[in-house]
Design a protein around this motif. Structure first.
Motif, PDB file in Angstrom:
ATOM      1  N   LEU A   1       0.716  -0.994  -0.108  1.00 42.97           N
ATOM      2  CA  LEU A   1      -0.035  -0.036   0.002  1.00 42.97           C
ATOM      3  C   LEU A   1       0.841   1.469  -0.055  1.00 42.97           C
ATOM      4  O   LEU A   1       0.399   2.174  -0.571  1.00 42.97           O
ATOM      5  CB  LEU A   1      -0.815   0.018   1.245  1.00 42.97           C
ATOM      6  CG  LEU A   1      -1.935  -1.099   1.028  1.00 42.97           C
ATOM      7  CD1 LEU A   1      -3.080  -0.912   2.462  1.00 42.97           C
ATOM      8  CD2 LEU A   1      -2.855  -0.880   0.059  1.00 42.97           C
ATOM      9  N   THR A   2       1.977   1.097   0.637  1.00 42.78           N
ATOM     10  CA  THR A   2       2.832   2.410   0.560  1.00 42.78           C
ATOM     11  C   THR A   2       3.792   2.422  -0.477  1.00 42.78           C
ATOM     12  O   THR A   2       4.558   3.430  -0.189  1.00 42.78           O
ATOM     13  CB  THR A   2       3.680   2.594   1.867  1.00 42.78           C
ATOM     14  OG1 THR A   2       4.393   1.367   2.221  1.00 42.78           O
ATOM     15  CG2 THR A   2       2.614   2.645   3.153  1.00 42.78           C
TER      16      THR A   2
ATOM     17  N   ARG B   1      -3.975   3.318  -0.840  1.00 40.68           N
ATOM     18  CA  ARG B   1      -3.556   3.673   0.604  1.00 40.68           C
ATOM     19  C   ARG B   1      -4.594   4.586   1.036  1.00 40.68           C
ATOM     20  O   ARG B   1      -5.073   4.407   2.242  1.00 40.68           O
ATOM     21  CB  ARG B   1      -1.888   4.125   0.631  1.00 40.68           C
ATOM     22  CG  ARG B   1      -1.661   4.409   2.242  1.00 40.68           C
ATOM     23  CD  ARG B   1      -0.180   4.674   2.460  1.00 40.68           C
ATOM     24  NE  ARG B   1       0.087   5.710   1.445  1.00 40.68           N
ATOM     25  CZ  ARG B   1      -0.067   7.083   1.661  1.00 40.68           C
ATOM     26  NH1 ARG B   1      -0.755   7.387   2.631  1.00 40.68           N
ATOM     27  NH2 ARG B   1       0.334   8.155   0.792  1.00 40.68           N
TER      28      ARG B   1
END
Length: 349
Positions: free
Chosen positions: A291-292, A336
């Motif tokens: 997600l990051t 995210r």
């Protein structure tokens, strides 16, 4: 003791040469008597194992689906430009390969495709990691959301979850029998094709064995469902494999009601080993890295899987474009941010 149920049990449990298949109405009645606990524990256990040995028919599965739709929870329809995608996974979870559908669902939701999932806690006989635990690792606890709020979450964040112990306690009441009989009963297949959503939707059901796919397809056709997808996925889920050809069935409207699709990962630069399952804590860290935007082997599998469903959901013209869109959504931080939005919505509810 239920005499009605005993007669149904006698039909399916009379042996290899004398058993009889149930009609759709009889199968619906049998499951209803089990869910309502009108049948005794001895009768329920005997039926589940006998029905597994006999093997269910499409008509029987359609009848059981009738009962789930009658007695089960119903998520109210929302306004959406895209049909809600139902991503299924066997309720007894995963223990060999990394489950991709929570991250896939986040990618789809961030692209405007609503996703609804359902399941329970760790369940016999596999006792693998369930979807509910993976979502908790992402900071989303679906077990706290009341049923009437699921559609609100679906409308606000394009994601929803039907949690068996809270939203369908009658079905949860049959879970102990799985451990006691030591085998998956045919209701495990039923759970793959159950759709608790009341509006326009597209069901995706995973399978392992070809006969199961045939039962799924024909049972859905008996219910008048024409738009659906079957996937010979990882451990019976709808996650596409990377170490072999992805075998997919496309249920579509006339004039071509059934199509077979084979996707070769090497044609898209995606051939590799599937990401193995380790522990829930490590899985949580891996999903956060994806997600990051941090480099992680899991990312390629997510692109392969979510790219396919973006394509099937009408957000991309080809699989290649779907994977490119998925990558853009992840790299830009859109997915995210959508996960954070989902966390806030669930917390409010």
């Amino acid at each position: 003791m239920s005499l009605v149920f005993r007669n149904l049990l006698k039909k399916v449990g009379s042996g290899a040469h004398t058993h009889q298949d149930l009609t759709r109405a009889e199968a619906a009645m049998a499951l209803k008597l089990m869910l309502e606990q009108t049948a005794t524990p001895a009768q329920i256990g005997a039926f589940l194992i006998a029905h597994r040995i006999k093997r269910p028919t499409a008509a029987e599965m359609a009848g059981m689906l009738d009962t789930y739709q009658e007695l089960g929870p119903k998520v109210a329809a929302i306004e959406s430009a895209s049909p809600v995608m139902i991503l299924s996974q066997p309720y007894d979870g995963r223990d060999r390969t990394f489950p991709l559908s929570p991250l896939t669902a986040l990618v789809l939701a961030s692209a405007g495709i609503p996703v609804l999932q359902h399941g329970g806690d760790r369940m016999p006989t596999k006792e693998g990691v369930p979807l509910i635990d993976l979502w908790r690792a992402l900071g989303v606890d679906w077990s706290r959301v009341p049923l009437e709020q699921v559609s609100i979450c679906l409308a606000k964040a394009h994601l929803g979850f039907v949690y068996l112990p809270r939203h369908f306690p009658a079905a949860q009441g049959l879970v102990p029998y799985r451990e006691q009989i030591g085998k998956r009963p045919p209701i495990a297949t039923l759970e793959l094709i159950w759709n608790p959503y009341q509006g326009a939707s597209h069901l995706v059901a995973g399978f392992v064995h070809p006969p199961t796919e045939t039962i799924i397809r024909d049972a859905l056709y008996l219910h008048g469902v024409q738009e659906f997808t079957t996937v010979k996925g990882l451990e019976g889920s709808c996650d596409l494999p990377r170490e072999r050809t992805a075998i997919i069935g496309l249920g579509r409207h006339q004039p071509e009601p059934w199509q077979r699709l084979r996707l070769h990962p090497q044609d898209y630069g995606m051939n590799s080993s599937n990401i193995p399952w380790t522990t829930l804590s490590e899985a949580g860290e891996a999903m956060q890295q994806v997600l990051t935007g941090e480099p992680h082997p899991l990312t390629a599998s997510v692109l392969w899987n979510s790219g396919f469903y973006l394509w099937q959901g009408g957000k991309a013209a080809t699989l290649t474009e779907g994977m490119a869109l998925s990558q853009d959504l992840l790299c830009s931080g859109t997915v995210r941010q959508h996960c954070q939005r989902l966390q806030a919505v669930v917390e409010q509810l």
